[in-house]
Enzyme design. Structure first.
Site, short mmCIF file in Angstrom:
data_model
loop_
_atom_site.label_atom_id
_atom_site.label_comp_id
_atom_site.label_asym_id
_atom_site.label_seq_id
_atom_site.Cartn_x
_atom_site.Cartn_y
_atom_site.Cartn_z
N GLY A 86 0.81 -1.22 0.00
CA GLY A 86 0.00 0.00 0.00
C GLY A 86 0.84 1.26 0.00
O GLY A 86 2.06 1.21 0.11
N GLY A 94 2.54 3.60 1.54
CA GLY A 94 3.07 3.80 2.88
C GLY A 94 3.55 5.22 3.10
O GLY A 94 3.71 5.68 4.23
N ARG A 95 3.81 5.88 2.01
CA ARG A 95 4.26 7.28 2.14
C ARG A 95 3.84 8.10 0.94
O ARG A 95 4.52 9.07 0.57
CB ARG A 95 5.76 7.34 2.33
CG ARG A 95 6.52 6.66 1.21
CD ARG A 95 7.89 7.18 1.16
NE ARG A 95 8.71 6.36 0.32
CZ ARG A 95 9.98 6.57 0.16
NH1 ARG A 95 10.55 7.57 0.79
NH2 ARG A 95 10.68 5.81 -0.63
N ASP A 125 8.20 5.61 8.40
CA ASP A 125 7.84 6.96 8.85
C ASP A 125 7.00 7.73 7.83
O ASP A 125 6.56 8.84 8.10
CB ASP A 125 9.10 7.76 9.23
CG ASP A 125 10.10 7.84 8.08
OD1 ASP A 125 9.73 7.52 6.94
OD2 ASP A 125 11.26 8.24 8.34
N GLY A 126 6.84 7.16 6.64
CA GLY A 126 6.02 7.83 5.63
C GLY A 126 6.70 9.02 4.99
O GLY A 126 6.08 9.76 4.23
N ARG A 142 3.60 14.12 -7.34
CA ARG A 142 3.57 13.37 -8.59
C ARG A 142 2.22 13.55 -9.27
O ARG A 142 1.20 13.74 -8.59
CB ARG A 142 3.76 11.88 -8.34
CG ARG A 142 4.93 11.55 -7.46
CD ARG A 142 5.29 10.11 -7.61
NE ARG A 142 4.48 9.21 -6.79
CZ ARG A 142 4.85 7.97 -6.51
NH1 ARG A 142 5.98 7.50 -7.01
NH2 ARG A 142 4.10 7.19 -5.77
N ARG A 190 -1.74 0.29 -9.69
CA ARG A 190 -0.63 -0.64 -9.95
C ARG A 190 -1.16 -2.05 -10.13
O ARG A 190 -2.28 -2.36 -9.70
CB ARG A 190 0.33 -0.61 -8.75
CG ARG A 190 0.87 0.77 -8.46
CD ARG A 190 1.04 0.99 -6.95
NE ARG A 190 1.38 2.39 -6.66
CZ ARG A 190 2.61 2.86 -6.60
NH1 ARG A 190 3.63 2.05 -6.76
NH2 ARG A 190 2.84 4.15 -6.37
N ASP A 199 4.24 -4.16 -7.39
CA ASP A 199 3.61 -2.96 -6.82
C ASP A 199 4.18 -1.69 -7.45
O ASP A 199 3.66 -0.61 -7.22
CB ASP A 199 3.80 -2.93 -5.29
CG ASP A 199 5.25 -3.10 -4.87
OD1 ASP A 199 5.83 -4.14 -5.22
OD2 ASP A 199 5.80 -2.19 -4.23
N ASN A 200 5.23 -1.84 -8.25
CA ASN A 200 5.81 -0.68 -8.93
C ASN A 200 5.50 -0.70 -10.42
O ASN A 200 6.22 -0.10 -11.21
CB ASN A 200 7.32 -0.64 -8.71
CG ASN A 200 7.67 -0.32 -7.26
OD1 ASN A 200 6.85 0.23 -6.53
ND2 ASN A 200 8.87 -0.67 -6.85
#
Ligand code: AMP
Ligand code: MG
Length: 508
Positions: A78, A80-81, A113-114, A171, A178, A251-252
């Site tokens: 997911g 995450g940041r 830490d995101g 972005r 994805r 995931d990318n």
């Protein structure tokens, strides 16, 4: 459980400053470039695109996805940041999603830490724009904002953690969906949410397939086939410009075939198909330059597996994978023909020509980018009495250590060049025309790893000028730009083994 996303607010940051922005993306989004001259506007902009102040209509969320990392199913990952601010429809009627990367923890942070550091944010900002100007499908970057906060990172996971300046990139893409967004629900056997996500994706990202309400399965299959084509085309572009993504986990992988998630990517300097910039992958080299086409195919297979429960028939999925392989082959051949200035790729001669070229490029340390630029200057006619040295003189710039080329190596390069010239004579494209055609597909400027690092070094001391300078040069990557020759030159020796220039990690 059934959530495709979670609403989440970006974290507040101490002192956001707009370090760089992309004029093209700003314009695409309908912003007035003149505004950027105003300090008040820049300050407001930094507040918004650090996530400190939400603009009316923004309803931020983070997406849920899973993925195969380095070949193994990693379960739920997911955003995450990354936090989506929302979508806008620009004056031209195009829909763009805006996403902050590095704006704090989300429900998917898994203990992280995101946040993102300036170093990796500069790399993502510059590379997305460089790729766009090269004609490679990619997510875009609107802005780079420094946060005024310090982020702890252990760059090489070797116990040497230190504080680095934090930053946030905004972005921009039509969609950030994805492969992993589908995989996660398939892995849970949650067909209901999977179907829901498929319908949503078709309606939003593949609207031309949305007219088939009576046969939805057919639309899903068509969508998969389009993903197969787009992914293959994207990788052909990577191979053309010498780009190594570095972390082609599922995931990318974008369902729109956009290059996404600029992490430990790198640009080939020496043409080495085994090269990967990612130290995390140094052992297996799964994601090295030469493996990228095969990995794309493997990733598409994982997407096919994820869609199988809904489509219920392996055959059309198998067909999609065949379309992917076929597309890759055809597009790669066309791409190689264009790189070599040939009218078409003639399998009867050009398979051997390109196979041998790959060998020639590996005989000695050869800069891929410079090699193809110099190749455009090779005359179409052979001068029979020329020695090997004379024949290859025109390419010498591309060699990292021209003095070390042995007589035998020079002969092999010269022999290939003579055969190439013969092939050119067969095509009979006028020399000037061929040169222009080649220079339109073989870039003069790419974001050489060490150039990005130099811009980062300066940015870390508060000087963002080189980011703008690089952005400017990379805006016209196929041109010769007066006074910017150093940016097209070979990597200097000091950068050969310097971290950030030759090796990178996933730490970002
Ligand atoms: P990446 O290798 O950057 O594609 O990241 C893999 C996964 O780790 C994704 O789900 C990211 O959102 C997550 N991730 C990476 N860095 C962080 C971080 N600093 N904090 C939270 N999640 C992260
Ligand atoms: Mg990622």
């Amino acid at each position: 459980m059934e959530a495709c996303y979670s609403k989440v607010k970006p974290a507040r940051v101490k002192a956001p400053v707009l370090a760089a922005y992309s004029a093209e993306v700003a314009e695409t989004l309908g912003l007035d470039l003149n505004d950027f001259a105003s300090p008040e506007f820049r300050s407001q902009f930094a507040q918004a695109f650090s996530g400190n102040e939400l603009i009316e209509g923004m309803d931020p969320y983070a997406m849920c996805y899973g993925g195969h990392q380095f070949g193994n199913w990693a379960g739920q990952l997911g955003d995450g940041r990354a936090i989506n601010l929302g979508e806008i429809v620009n004056p031209a009627g195009d829909r763009w999603a805006l996403q902050l990367k590095g704006s704090g923890e989300t429900p998917y942070s898994r203990g992280g830490d995101g946040l993102a550091v300036l170093r990796s944010s500069v790399r993502e900002f510059l590379c997305s724009e460089a790729m766009f100007h090269l004609g490679v499908p990619t997510t875009r970057a609107l802005s780079l904002v420094t946060t005024g906060e310090q982020v702890m990172r252990d760059m090489f996971y070797d116990g040497n953690a230190k504080f680095e300046p934090g930053a946030i990139v905004c972005r921009v893409a039509p969609s950030f969906t994805r492969f992993g967004n589908f995989q996660i629900f398939a892995s849970r056997g949650d067909n209901k949410t999977l179907t829901h996500l498929l319908d949503f994706t078709i309606a939003n990202d593949f609207p031309h397939l949305d007219d088939n309400a009576s046969n939805k399965t057919d639309s899903y299959v068509k969508m998969f086939h389009e993903v197969c084509v787009a992914t293959s085309k994207m990788v052909v572009h990577w191979m053309r410009v010498g780009f190594v993504h570095g972390v082609m986990n599922t995931d990318n992988m974008s369902i729109l075939g956009l290059t996404i998630d600029y992490g430990p990517y790198g640009w080939l300097e020496d043409f080495d198909p085994m090269w990967t910039p990612n130290t995390t992958d140094a052992q297996g080299r799964r994601y090295c330059f030469g493996n990228q086409p095969g990995i794309a195919q493997w990733n598409l297979l994982q997407l096919a597996n994820a869609l199988y429960p809904i489509i219920g028939d392996a055959k059309p999925l198998q067909e999609g994978l065949e379309i992917a392989a076929e597309t890759y082959k055809n597009q790669w051949q066309a791409m190689m023909a264009s790189k070599l200035g040939l009218k078409t790729f003639d399998e009867s001669t050009d398979e051997e020509l390109t196979d041998r070229l790959a060998e020639v490029l590996q005989l000695a340390e050869t800069d891929m980018t410079i090699f193809y630029r110099r190749l455009a200057n090779v005359p179409s006619e052979i001068t029979p009495e020329q020695s090997d040295d004379q024949v290859i003189a025109i390419l010498m710039d591309a060699y990292y250590d021209p003095d070390k080329l042995t007589v035998d190596v020079k002969k092999q390069i010269a022999d290939w060049l003579r055969d190439y010239q013969q092939r050119l004579a067969h095509d009979a494209t006028p020399e000037q025309e061929r040169r222009e055609n080649m220079n339109a597909v073989n870039p003069n400027y790419v974001l050489r790893n060490y150039l990005a690092q130099l811009a980062i070094d300066k940015a870390e001391s508060g000087d963002y000028a080189m980011i703008d300078e690089l952005l400017d040069v990379l805006r016209n990557p196929y041109d010769e730009q007066l006074g910017k020759e150093t940016f097209a030159a070979k990597r200097p020796e000091w950068a050969r083994n310097r971290p950030g220039c030759s090796t990178l990690s996933c730490s970002s």
